[in-house]
Design a protein around this motif. Sequence first.
Motif, PDB file in Angstrom:
ATOM      1  N   ASP A 166      42.807  44.093  40.168  1.00 38.47           N
ATOM      2  CA  ASP A 166      42.117  45.075  41.017  1.00 38.47           C
ATOM      3  C   ASP A 166      41.583  44.439  42.292  1.00 38.47           C
ATOM      4  OD1 ASP A 166      42.656  47.088  39.213  1.00 38.47           O
ATOM      5  OD2 ASP A 166      40.658  47.061  38.309  1.00 38.47           O
ATOM      6  N   ALA A 167      41.036  43.227  42.175  1.00 41.24           N
ATOM      7  CA  ALA A 167      40.497  42.548  43.362  1.00 41.24           C
ATOM      8  C   ALA A 167      41.602  42.240  44.357  1.00 41.24           C
ATOM      9  CB  ALA A 167      39.773  41.265  42.947  1.00 41.24           C
ATOM     10  N   MET A 168      42.775  41.821  43.868  1.00 42.96           N
ATOM     11  CA  MET A 168      43.885  41.529  44.780  1.00 42.96           C
ATOM     12  C   MET A 168      44.421  42.793  45.441  1.00 42.96           C
ATOM     13  SD  MET A 168      46.159  38.580  43.035  1.00 42.96           S
ATOM     14  CE  MET A 168      46.423  39.519  41.545  1.00 42.96           C
ATOM     15  N   LEU A 169      44.566  43.847  44.657  1.00 45.68           N
ATOM     16  CA  LEU A 169      45.145  45.085  45.188  1.00 45.68           C
ATOM     17  C   LEU A 169      44.206  45.813  46.138  1.00 45.68           C
ATOM     18  CD1 LEU A 169      46.831  46.437  41.941  1.00 45.68           C
ATOM     19  CD2 LEU A 169      47.955  45.314  43.878  1.00 45.68           C
ATOM     20  N   ALA A 170      42.918  45.500  46.071  1.00 42.01           N
ATOM     21  CA  ALA A 170      41.945  46.158  46.941  1.00 42.01           C
ATOM     22  C   ALA A 170      42.173  45.816  48.410  1.00 42.01           C
ATOM     23  CB  ALA A 170      40.523  45.794  46.526  1.00 42.01           C
ATOM     24  N   GLY A 171      42.855  44.705  48.673  1.00 42.55           N
ATOM     25  CA  GLY A 171      43.182  44.351  50.055  1.00 42.55           C
ATOM     26  C   GLY A 171      41.977  43.965  50.880  1.00 42.55           C
ATOM     27  N   ARG A 172      40.995  43.302  50.279  1.00 44.64           N
ATOM     28  CA  ARG A 172      39.806  42.851  51.010  1.00 44.64           C
ATOM     29  C   ARG A 172      39.824  41.332  51.100  1.00 44.64           C
ATOM     30  NH1 ARG A 172      34.945  44.769  48.001  1.00 44.64           N
ATOM     31  NH2 ARG A 172      33.882  43.934  49.817  1.00 44.64           N
ATOM     32  N   PRO A 173      40.536  40.772  52.093  1.00 40.63           N
ATOM     33  CA  PRO A 173      40.710  39.321  52.151  1.00 40.63           C
ATOM     34  C   PRO A 173      39.415  38.539  52.298  1.00 40.63           C
ATOM     35  CG  PRO A 173      41.542  40.356  54.146  1.00 40.63           C
ATOM     36  CD  PRO A 173      41.194  41.460  53.191  1.00 40.63           C
ATOM     37  N   GLU A 174      38.339  39.199  52.703  1.00 35.59           N
ATOM     38  CA  GLU A 174      37.074  38.457  52.808  1.00 35.59           C
ATOM     39  C   GLU A 174      36.518  38.105  51.427  1.00 35.59           C
ATOM     40  OE1 GLU A 174      35.976  42.813  52.668  1.00 35.59           O
ATOM     41  OE2 GLU A 174      37.510  41.609  53.655  1.00 35.59           O
ATOM     42  N   THR A 175      36.971  38.787  50.383  1.00 40.42           N
ATOM     43  CA  THR A 175      36.508  38.464  49.032  1.00 40.42           C
ATOM     44  C   THR A 175      37.628  37.953  48.134  1.00 40.42           C
ATOM     45  OG1 THR A 175      36.813  40.759  48.318  1.00 40.42           O
ATOM     46  CG2 THR A 175      34.619  40.123  49.099  1.00 40.42           C
ATOM     47  N   HIS A 176      38.851  38.440  48.320  1.00 39.91           N
ATOM     48  CA  HIS A 176      39.968  37.997  47.480  1.00 39.91           C
ATOM     49  C   HIS A 176      41.259  38.158  48.271  1.00 39.91           C
ATOM     50  CE1 HIS A 176      41.271  37.504  43.051  1.00 39.91           C
ATOM     51  NE2 HIS A 176      42.187  37.011  43.852  1.00 39.91           N
ATOM     52  N   VAL A 216      58.458  35.989  43.423  1.00 40.89           N
ATOM     53  CA  VAL A 216      58.588  34.896  42.457  1.00 40.89           C
ATOM     54  C   VAL A 216      57.289  34.115  42.309  1.00 40.89           C
ATOM     55  CG1 VAL A 216      61.073  34.697  42.770  1.00 40.89           C
ATOM     56  CG2 VAL A 216      59.526  33.306  44.192  1.00 40.89           C
ATOM     57  N   GLY A 217      56.291  34.430  43.124  1.00 40.98           N
ATOM     58  CA  GLY A 217      55.022  33.716  43.045  1.00 40.98           C
ATOM     59  C   GLY A 217      53.883  34.561  43.557  1.00 40.98           C
ATOM     60  N   LEU A 218      52.703  34.256  43.040  1.00 46.24           N
ATOM     61  CA  LEU A 218      51.470  34.935  43.421  1.00 46.24           C
ATOM     62  C   LEU A 218      50.417  33.867  43.681  1.00 46.24           C
ATOM     63  CD1 LEU A 218      49.554  37.423  43.609  1.00 46.24           C
ATOM     64  CD2 LEU A 218      49.317  37.268  41.119  1.00 46.24           C
ATOM     65  N   GLY A 219      49.816  33.907  44.852  1.00 42.45           N
ATOM     66  CA  GLY A 219      48.751  32.972  45.191  1.00 42.45           C
ATOM     67  C   GLY A 219      47.501  33.726  45.575  1.00 42.45           C
ATOM     68  N   SER A 220      46.344  33.204  45.176  1.00 43.72           N
ATOM     69  CA  SER A 220      45.101  33.895  45.513  1.00 43.72           C
ATOM     70  C   SER A 220      44.021  32.908  45.933  1.00 43.72           C
ATOM     71  CB  SER A 220      44.609  34.734  44.323  1.00 43.72           C
ATOM     72  OG  SER A 220      44.230  33.908  43.255  1.00 43.72           O
ATOM     73  N   LEU A 221      43.157  33.406  46.779  1.00 43.78           N
ATOM     74  CA  LEU A 221      41.983  32.665  47.242  1.00 43.78           C
ATOM     75  C   LEU A 221      40.794  33.599  47.085  1.00 43.78           C
ATOM     76  CD1 LEU A 221      40.643  30.244  48.755  1.00 43.78           C
ATOM     77  CD2 LEU A 221      41.133  31.497  50.865  1.00 43.78           C
ATOM     78  N   THR A 222      39.907  33.251  46.181  1.00 49.14           N
ATOM     79  CA  THR A 222      38.720  34.052  45.931  1.00 49.14           C
ATOM     80  C   THR A 222      37.551  33.434  46.668  1.00 49.14           C
ATOM     81  OG1 THR A 222      39.552  34.578  43.734  1.00 49.14           O
ATOM     82  CG2 THR A 222      37.227  34.990  44.139  1.00 49.14           C
ATOM     83  N   ALA A 223      36.846  34.232  47.438  1.00 50.72           N
ATOM     84  CA  ALA A 223      35.650  33.745  48.119  1.00 50.72           C
ATOM     85  C   ALA A 223      34.587  33.488  47.072  1.00 50.72           C
ATOM     86  CB  ALA A 223      35.170  34.762  49.143  1.00 50.72           C
ATOM     87  N   GLY A 224      34.206  32.233  46.917  1.00 49.69           N
ATOM     88  CA  GLY A 224      33.263  31.866  45.869  1.00 49.69           C
ATOM     89  C   GLY A 224      31.842  31.816  46.366  1.00 49.69           C
ATOM     90  N   GLY A 225      30.970  31.566  45.448  1.00 48.02           N
ATOM     91  CA  GLY A 225      29.568  31.362  45.783  1.00 48.02           C
ATOM     92  C   GLY A 225      29.308  29.909  46.113  1.00 48.02           C
ATOM     93  N   LEU A 226      28.063  29.547  46.139  1.00 45.18           N
ATOM     94  CA  LEU A 226      27.694  28.163  46.391  1.00 45.18           C
ATOM     95  C   LEU A 226      27.892  27.367  45.112  1.00 45.18           C
ATOM     96  CD1 LEU A 226      24.425  28.649  48.453  1.00 45.18           C
ATOM     97  CD2 LEU A 226      26.668  28.015  49.302  1.00 45.18           C
ATOM     98  N   ALA A 227      28.685  26.322  45.208  1.00 47.57           N
ATOM     99  CA  ALA A 227      28.920  25.473  44.043  1.00 47.57           C
ATOM    100  C   ALA A 227      27.889  24.359  44.015  1.00 47.57           C
ATOM    101  CB  ALA A 227      30.318  24.882  44.100  1.00 47.57           C
TER     102      ALA A 227
END
Length: 196
Positions: free
Chosen positions: A41-51, A80-91
């Motif tokens: 759902d996060a990927m399909l939402a199309g909100r690159p600032e979060t996912h 053939v591939g799926l890549g994702s970048l999730t905007a994380g919190g402070l580690a």
Amino acid sequence: MAPVRPQDEAALAELFARCSAETVRLRFFGRPRELPRPYLDAMLAGRPETHDAVVAYPEYPEGAGGPEGPEAPEGWAGPVGLGSLTAGGLAPGASLYPGDDAHPVGELGLLVVDDWQRRGAGGAMLDTLLDRARARGMRLVSASVLTGRRGLLDVLGRRLPTVRMTRDIDALTGVYRLDAEQWAEAGDGGRGQGHG
């Protein structure tokens, strides 16, 4: 390479189904029977600032209209591939140099169907996501892999300076910096704080 679009749900389900149980286990640290719904759902939402997510396609035959065109050749398998970048919190400990405040850390993940592994799809998706992270002003990215499966971390380590490596009972996590020039200006000459 193309961004994930809301209408890609069926294609992503097919991509997942083409992966072996071992490939799925290595990516998701378990054996889900389908792409986890919150992740999808996060990927399909199309909100690159979060996912932010991209798919890799095999080279498309010249003049066939592209993967979205009506002239898709019979038997064409889709992504053939799926890549994702999730905007994380402070580690914890995600500072770039002593006295620096912690920075948000983007989390990277890649899934490539078995027949296309080690053929450049993962690296191409990774480079695209790293460029997008830089464009959004991210300074750090991370990735976690099962202990003993360092491939993604080694690829990241060849592209980016390592800030730190941590290990827990199941996983090895690397944090890497995207802003090497700013790091060098901060006085450590571009060296990482720690390597595992």
